[in-house]
Design a protein around this motif. Structure first.
Motif, short mmCIF file in Angstrom:
data_model
loop_
_atom_site.label_atom_id
_atom_site.label_comp_id
_atom_site.label_asym_id
_atom_site.label_seq_id
_atom_site.Cartn_x
_atom_site.Cartn_y
_atom_site.Cartn_z
N LYS A 46 -29.51 -7.01 -32.94
CA LYS A 46 -28.58 -7.48 -31.66
C LYS A 46 -27.75 -8.51 -32.11
O LYS A 46 -27.61 -9.17 -33.20
N ASN A 156 -37.64 -12.24 -21.47
CA ASN A 156 -38.19 -12.63 -22.97
C ASN A 156 -38.19 -14.20 -22.77
O ASN A 156 -39.10 -14.87 -23.11
N VAL A 157 -37.07 -14.74 -22.40
CA VAL A 157 -37.05 -16.13 -22.34
C VAL A 157 -38.20 -16.94 -21.48
O VAL A 157 -38.65 -18.02 -21.76
N THR A 226 -29.70 -14.53 -18.22
CA THR A 226 -29.11 -13.49 -17.66
C THR A 226 -29.93 -12.39 -16.87
O THR A 226 -31.14 -12.42 -16.93
N ASP A 229 -30.54 -8.07 -20.20
CA ASP A 229 -30.55 -8.53 -21.57
C ASP A 229 -29.42 -7.73 -22.09
O ASP A 229 -28.50 -6.83 -21.71
N MET A 230 -28.77 -8.53 -23.20
CA MET A 230 -27.63 -8.37 -24.09
C MET A 230 -27.45 -6.85 -24.31
O MET A 230 -26.29 -6.53 -24.56
N CYS A 269 -30.09 -20.83 -21.25
CA CYS A 269 -30.34 -20.56 -22.79
C CYS A 269 -28.87 -20.16 -23.29
O CYS A 269 -28.69 -20.18 -24.39
N LEU A 270 -27.91 -19.77 -22.52
CA LEU A 270 -26.78 -19.18 -22.86
C LEU A 270 -27.11 -17.83 -23.80
O LEU A 270 -27.97 -17.56 -24.57
N PRO A 271 -26.02 -16.76 -23.79
CA PRO A 271 -24.95 -16.72 -23.26
C PRO A 271 -24.99 -16.72 -21.65
O PRO A 271 -25.78 -15.87 -21.17
N1 NVA Z 1 -32.67 -12.93 -22.21
C1 NVA Z 1 -31.56 -12.58 -22.78
C2 NVA Z 1 -30.87 -13.91 -23.63
C3 NVA Z 1 -31.42 -14.34 -24.66
C4 NVA Z 1 -30.95 -15.26 -25.36
C5 NVA Z 1 -31.38 -11.39 -23.59
O1 NVA Z 1 -32.44 -11.07 -24.39
O2 NVA Z 1 -30.24 -10.77 -23.92
#
Ligand code: NVA
Ligand code: CP
Length: 312
Positions: A46, A156-157, A226, A229-230, A269-271
Protein backbone atom coordinates in the motif's frame (compact mmCIF):
# COMPACT_ATOMS: atom_id res chain seq x y z
CA UNK A 1 10.53 -11.16 18.24
CA UNK A 2 8.10 -9.57 15.76
CA UNK A 3 5.85 -6.54 16.01
CA UNK A 4 2.67 -7.70 14.31
CA UNK A 5 0.38 -6.48 17.07
CA UNK A 6 1.13 -5.02 20.49
CA UNK A 7 -0.78 -7.73 22.36
CA UNK A 8 2.30 -9.98 22.97
CA UNK A 9 4.44 -6.98 23.96
CA UNK A 10 4.79 -6.46 27.70
CA UNK A 11 4.31 -3.17 29.51
CA UNK A 12 8.10 -3.05 29.95
CA UNK A 13 8.71 -3.60 26.22
CA UNK A 14 6.39 -0.72 25.43
CA UNK A 15 7.66 1.69 28.07
CA UNK A 16 11.30 1.01 27.16
CA UNK A 17 10.53 1.71 23.51
CA UNK A 18 8.81 4.98 24.39
CA UNK A 19 11.74 6.02 26.59
CA UNK A 20 14.25 5.11 23.87
CA UNK A 21 12.24 7.12 21.33
CA UNK A 22 12.39 10.20 23.51
CA UNK A 23 16.15 9.75 24.08
CA UNK A 24 16.70 9.34 20.33
CA UNK A 25 14.81 12.55 19.67
CA UNK A 26 16.88 14.43 22.27
CA UNK A 27 20.28 12.93 21.38
CA UNK A 28 20.19 11.53 17.81
CA UNK A 29 24.00 11.74 17.58
CA UNK A 30 24.39 9.03 20.23
CA UNK A 31 22.66 6.48 18.00
CA UNK A 32 24.49 7.12 14.69
CA UNK A 33 26.12 3.70 14.63
CA UNK A 34 23.61 1.91 16.85
CA UNK A 35 22.73 -0.89 14.41
CA UNK A 36 26.15 -1.23 12.76
CA UNK A 37 25.41 -1.84 9.07
CA UNK A 38 22.22 -3.89 9.45
CA UNK A 39 19.79 -4.05 6.52
CA UNK A 40 16.08 -3.25 6.61
CA UNK A 41 13.76 -4.24 3.78
CA UNK A 42 10.46 -2.39 3.40
CA UNK A 43 7.89 -4.55 1.64
CA UNK A 44 4.80 -2.47 0.86
CA UNK A 45 1.51 -3.41 -0.80
CA UNK A 46 0.00 0.00 0.00
CA UNK A 47 0.99 3.65 -0.26
CA UNK A 48 2.76 5.44 2.60
CA UNK A 49 4.51 8.68 3.49
CA UNK A 50 5.27 8.52 7.23
CA UNK A 51 5.83 4.81 7.78
CA UNK A 52 8.02 4.43 4.72
CA UNK A 53 10.12 7.52 5.47
CA UNK A 54 10.40 6.63 9.17
CA UNK A 55 11.73 3.20 8.20
CA UNK A 56 14.08 4.29 5.42
CA UNK A 57 15.44 7.40 7.12
CA UNK A 58 15.35 5.83 10.58
CA UNK A 59 17.56 2.87 9.72
CA UNK A 60 19.97 5.18 7.86
CA UNK A 61 20.25 7.44 10.92
CA UNK A 62 21.07 4.34 12.99
CA UNK A 63 23.96 3.39 10.69
CA UNK A 64 22.09 0.76 8.69
CA UNK A 65 20.69 0.49 5.16
CA UNK A 66 17.17 0.47 3.71
CA UNK A 67 15.81 -1.33 0.65
CA UNK A 68 12.30 -0.43 -0.48
CA UNK A 69 10.24 -3.01 -2.37
CA UNK A 70 6.94 -2.10 -3.95
CA UNK A 71 5.17 -5.47 -3.82
CA UNK A 72 3.77 -5.05 -7.35
CA UNK A 73 7.25 -4.82 -8.88
CA UNK A 74 8.50 -8.01 -7.23
CA UNK A 75 7.84 -11.70 -7.71
CA UNK A 76 5.95 -11.71 -4.41
CA UNK A 77 2.99 -10.86 -6.63
CA UNK A 78 3.13 -14.20 -8.42
CA UNK A 79 5.07 -16.63 -6.24
CA UNK A 80 4.54 -18.61 -3.05
CA UNK A 81 4.59 -16.19 -0.12
CA UNK A 82 6.56 -18.55 2.12
CA UNK A 83 9.29 -19.07 -0.48
CA UNK A 84 9.70 -15.37 -1.11
CA UNK A 85 9.78 -14.48 2.61
CA UNK A 86 12.44 -17.10 3.22
CA UNK A 87 14.55 -15.65 0.41
CA UNK A 88 14.15 -12.09 1.67
CA UNK A 89 15.04 -13.19 5.21
CA UNK A 90 18.39 -14.44 3.92
CA UNK A 91 19.20 -11.03 2.42
CA UNK A 92 18.25 -8.65 5.24
CA UNK A 93 18.14 -8.46 9.04
CA UNK A 94 14.61 -7.11 9.52
CA UNK A 95 11.50 -6.45 7.42
CA UNK A 96 8.94 -3.64 7.69
CA UNK A 97 5.84 -4.91 5.89
CA UNK A 98 2.69 -3.01 4.93
CA UNK A 99 0.20 -5.65 3.83
CA UNK A 100 -3.46 -5.33 2.92
CA UNK A 101 -4.61 -8.33 4.93
CA UNK A 102 -3.64 -9.18 8.49
CA UNK A 103 -3.82 -12.94 7.87
CA UNK A 104 -1.38 -12.69 4.99
CA UNK A 105 1.00 -10.71 7.18
CA UNK A 106 0.82 -13.41 9.86
CA UNK A 107 1.60 -16.05 7.21
CA UNK A 108 4.55 -13.96 6.02
CA UNK A 109 5.88 -13.62 9.58
CA UNK A 110 5.57 -17.37 10.09
CA UNK A 111 7.73 -18.02 7.04
CA UNK A 112 10.28 -15.30 7.80
CA UNK A 113 13.43 -16.02 9.78
CA UNK A 114 14.03 -12.36 10.71
CA UNK A 115 11.82 -9.97 12.73
CA UNK A 116 8.78 -8.56 10.93
CA UNK A 117 7.35 -5.16 11.80
CA UNK A 118 3.73 -4.55 10.82
CA UNK A 119 3.76 -1.25 8.96
CA UNK A 120 -0.08 -1.17 9.01
CA UNK A 121 -2.48 -3.89 7.92
CA UNK A 122 -6.29 -3.83 7.88
CA UNK A 123 -6.46 -4.81 11.58
CA UNK A 124 -3.60 -3.10 13.42
CA UNK A 125 -1.10 -0.25 13.15
CA UNK A 126 1.28 -0.90 16.06
CA UNK A 127 4.13 1.42 15.01
CA UNK A 128 1.62 4.28 14.89
CA UNK A 129 0.43 3.51 18.42
CA UNK A 130 4.01 3.41 19.79
CA UNK A 131 4.71 6.78 18.19
CA UNK A 132 1.46 8.08 19.67
CA UNK A 133 2.45 6.95 23.17
CA UNK A 134 5.73 8.83 22.74
CA UNK A 135 3.80 11.97 21.76
CA UNK A 136 1.42 11.65 24.72
CA UNK A 137 4.35 11.11 27.11
CA UNK A 138 6.10 14.14 25.60
CA UNK A 139 3.06 16.42 26.02
CA UNK A 140 1.59 15.19 29.31
CA UNK A 141 4.70 13.82 31.06
CA UNK A 142 2.85 10.57 31.73
CA UNK A 143 0.79 7.81 30.13
CA UNK A 144 -1.05 6.19 33.01
CA UNK A 145 -4.43 7.79 33.66
CA UNK A 146 -4.58 9.71 30.37
CA UNK A 147 -8.09 9.70 28.91
CA UNK A 148 -8.17 9.41 25.12
CA UNK A 149 -11.34 9.57 23.08
CA UNK A 150 -11.26 8.11 19.55
CA UNK A 151 -14.05 9.55 17.38
CA UNK A 152 -14.59 8.08 13.93
CA UNK A 153 -14.67 4.65 12.32
CA UNK A 154 -13.25 1.91 14.53
CA UNK A 155 -10.23 0.74 12.52
CA UNK A 156 -6.64 -0.52 12.60
CA UNK A 157 -5.31 2.63 14.30
CA UNK A 158 -8.06 2.49 16.93
CA UNK A 159 -7.28 -1.18 17.71
CA UNK A 160 -3.60 -0.49 18.24
CA UNK A 161 -4.39 2.48 20.50
CA UNK A 162 -6.55 0.14 22.59
CA UNK A 163 -3.83 -2.55 22.63
CA UNK A 164 -1.17 -0.01 23.65
CA UNK A 165 -3.43 1.84 26.07
CA UNK A 166 -4.37 -1.25 28.05
CA UNK A 167 -0.68 -2.04 28.64
CA UNK A 168 0.22 1.39 29.97
CA UNK A 169 -3.03 2.47 31.63
CA UNK A 170 -4.46 4.90 29.07
CA UNK A 171 -8.27 4.88 29.11
CA UNK A 172 -9.58 4.73 25.54
CA UNK A 173 -13.22 5.61 24.85
CA UNK A 174 -14.34 4.85 21.31
CA UNK A 175 -17.18 6.77 19.69
CA UNK A 176 -17.61 4.89 16.44
CA UNK A 177 -20.95 4.26 14.78
CA UNK A 178 -19.08 2.18 12.19
CA UNK A 179 -16.50 -0.57 12.60
CA UNK A 180 -14.32 -1.74 9.74
CA UNK A 181 -15.16 -5.45 9.38
CA UNK A 182 -11.44 -6.35 9.25
CA UNK A 183 -10.84 -4.54 12.54
CA UNK A 184 -13.23 -6.62 14.64
CA UNK A 185 -11.19 -8.08 17.53
CA UNK A 186 -13.50 -9.05 20.38
CA UNK A 187 -10.69 -10.73 22.29
CA UNK A 188 -8.72 -7.47 22.41
CA UNK A 189 -11.76 -5.35 23.22
CA UNK A 190 -12.91 -7.67 26.02
CA UNK A 191 -9.43 -7.84 27.54
CA UNK A 192 -9.06 -4.05 27.46
CA UNK A 193 -12.57 -3.52 28.84
CA UNK A 194 -11.86 -5.91 31.72
CA UNK A 195 -8.82 -3.81 32.65
CA UNK A 196 -11.00 -0.69 32.61
CA UNK A 197 -9.03 0.72 29.67
CA UNK A 198 -11.64 0.55 26.92
CA UNK A 199 -15.26 1.50 26.58
CA UNK A 200 -17.55 2.50 23.77
CA UNK A 201 -20.08 5.29 23.77
CA UNK A 202 -23.45 4.26 22.44
CA UNK A 203 -24.63 7.07 20.18
CA UNK A 204 -27.79 5.20 19.09
CA UNK A 205 -29.63 6.10 22.24
CA UNK A 206 -28.32 9.61 22.83
CA UNK A 207 -28.11 12.88 20.95
CA UNK A 208 -24.79 12.69 19.08
CA UNK A 209 -23.87 16.32 19.78
CA UNK A 210 -24.57 16.03 23.53
CA UNK A 211 -22.79 12.69 23.79
CA UNK A 212 -19.70 14.08 22.04
CA UNK A 213 -19.64 17.19 24.24
CA UNK A 214 -19.79 15.05 27.34
CA UNK A 215 -17.02 12.67 26.38
CA UNK A 216 -14.73 15.40 24.97
CA UNK A 217 -15.10 17.35 28.22
CA UNK A 218 -13.69 14.34 30.10
CA UNK A 219 -10.85 13.67 27.63
CA UNK A 220 -7.22 14.77 27.62
CA UNK A 221 -6.85 13.78 23.96
CA UNK A 222 -9.34 13.63 21.10
CA UNK A 223 -8.13 11.42 18.26
CA UNK A 224 -9.55 10.76 14.83
CA UNK A 225 -8.57 8.97 11.63
CA UNK A 226 -9.94 8.51 8.12
CA UNK A 227 -13.42 7.08 7.71
CA UNK A 228 -12.21 5.05 4.72
CA UNK A 229 -8.87 3.19 4.75
CA UNK A 230 -6.36 4.14 2.08
CA UNK A 231 -6.79 1.08 -0.13
CA UNK A 232 -10.51 1.82 -0.57
CA UNK A 233 -10.30 5.55 -1.17
CA UNK A 234 -10.12 5.34 -4.95
CA UNK A 235 -11.54 1.83 -5.35
CA UNK A 236 -14.61 2.06 -7.63
CA UNK A 237 -16.10 -1.04 -5.96
CA UNK A 238 -16.11 0.86 -2.64
CA UNK A 239 -17.56 4.12 -4.04
CA UNK A 240 -21.12 3.53 -2.82
CA UNK A 241 -19.98 2.45 0.64
CA UNK A 242 -17.67 5.46 0.78
CA UNK A 243 -20.57 7.85 0.07
CA UNK A 244 -22.76 6.10 2.65
CA UNK A 245 -20.06 6.45 5.29
CA UNK A 246 -19.32 10.08 4.53
CA UNK A 247 -23.02 10.98 5.00
CA UNK A 248 -23.36 8.94 8.19
CA UNK A 249 -20.12 10.16 9.76
CA UNK A 250 -20.43 13.92 9.18
CA UNK A 251 -21.97 14.55 12.66
CA UNK A 252 -18.78 13.05 14.12
CA UNK A 253 -16.39 15.40 12.32
CA UNK A 254 -13.84 17.14 14.57
CA UNK A 255 -14.24 20.86 13.94
CA UNK A 256 -13.88 24.21 15.74
CA UNK A 257 -17.54 24.31 16.75
CA UNK A 258 -17.42 20.84 18.34
CA UNK A 259 -14.22 21.63 20.24
CA UNK A 260 -14.83 25.30 21.05
CA UNK A 261 -15.27 24.81 24.80
CA UNK A 262 -12.51 22.24 25.25
CA UNK A 263 -8.78 22.42 25.87
CA UNK A 264 -7.98 18.81 24.94
CA UNK A 265 -5.09 17.91 22.63
CA UNK A 266 -6.03 16.91 19.09
CA UNK A 267 -4.38 13.91 17.43
CA UNK A 268 -4.62 12.34 13.97
CA UNK A 269 -2.24 9.74 12.57
CA UNK A 270 -2.37 11.37 9.09
CA UNK A 271 -3.02 11.35 6.18
CA UNK A 272 -5.97 13.61 7.06
CA UNK A 273 -8.94 14.25 4.81
CA UNK A 274 -9.76 17.89 5.48
CA UNK A 275 -13.49 18.51 5.63
CA UNK A 276 -14.30 14.90 6.41
CA UNK A 277 -13.09 13.39 9.72
CA UNK A 278 -11.39 16.67 10.65
CA UNK A 279 -11.90 20.27 9.57
CA UNK A 280 -8.71 21.70 8.09
CA UNK A 281 -8.51 24.51 10.65
CA UNK A 282 -8.08 22.01 13.48
CA UNK A 283 -5.01 20.39 11.96
CA UNK A 284 -3.11 23.63 12.66
CA UNK A 285 -5.03 24.60 15.80
CA UNK A 286 -2.94 25.44 18.87
CA UNK A 287 -4.36 22.34 20.58
CA UNK A 288 -3.21 20.13 17.71
CA UNK A 289 -0.18 17.93 18.37
CA UNK A 290 -0.58 16.25 14.98
CA UNK A 291 2.75 17.36 13.54
CA UNK A 292 4.68 16.36 16.66
CA UNK A 293 2.89 13.05 16.32
CA UNK A 294 3.99 12.62 12.70
CA UNK A 295 7.59 13.68 13.46
CA UNK A 296 7.67 11.22 16.33
CA UNK A 297 6.97 8.36 13.95
CA UNK A 298 10.63 8.69 12.90
CA UNK A 299 12.05 8.63 16.44
CA UNK A 300 9.83 5.80 17.59
CA UNK A 301 10.49 3.73 14.45
CA UNK A 302 14.20 4.03 15.28
CA UNK A 303 13.52 2.76 18.81
CA UNK A 304 11.48 -0.16 17.42
CA UNK A 305 14.23 -1.07 14.94
CA UNK A 306 16.90 -0.90 17.62
CA UNK A 307 14.90 -3.07 20.00
CA UNK A 308 14.14 -5.78 17.46
CA UNK A 309 17.62 -5.75 15.89
CA UNK A 310 19.22 -6.11 19.33
CA UNK A 311 17.62 -9.55 19.48
CA UNK A 312 18.81 -10.75 16.04
N1 NVA B 1 -6.44 3.84 9.05
C1 NVA B 1 -5.89 4.42 7.85
C2 NVA B 1 -4.67 5.26 8.10
C3 NVA B 1 -3.47 4.53 8.55
C4 NVA B 1 -2.26 5.39 8.58
C5 NVA B 1 -5.64 3.38 6.80
O1 NVA B 1 -5.43 2.20 7.11
O2 NVA B 1 -5.64 3.77 5.66
N1 CP C 1 0.25 7.42 9.71
C1 CP C 1 0.77 6.67 8.72
O1 CP C 1 1.01 5.47 8.87
O2 CP C 1 1.02 7.36 7.58
P1 CP C 1 1.45 6.71 6.21
O3 CP C 1 0.28 5.91 5.70
O4 CP C 1 1.76 7.88 5.32
O5 CP C 1 2.62 5.82 6.43
Amino acid sequence: MHLITLSPWSKTDILETVEDSLNMKRHPEKYRHAVGGKNLCLLFQKTSTRTRCAGEIGITQLGGHAHYLDWRTTNFALADLGDEMRVLSAYVDIILARFLKHDELVAAATAATVPIINGCCDKYHPTQALGDLMTIQEHFGKLEGIKLCFIGVHNNVCNSLIAAGMKVGIEVTVVAPEVNPAAVDKELWDAAAQKGCYKTLDTDTADVGDALQEIIAESDVVYTDTWVDMEFFTDPAFAEERERRLKKMIPYQLNSELLKRHDCKIMHCLPAHHGYEIAGELVNDERSIIFDQSENRLHSMKAILLKLLAQV
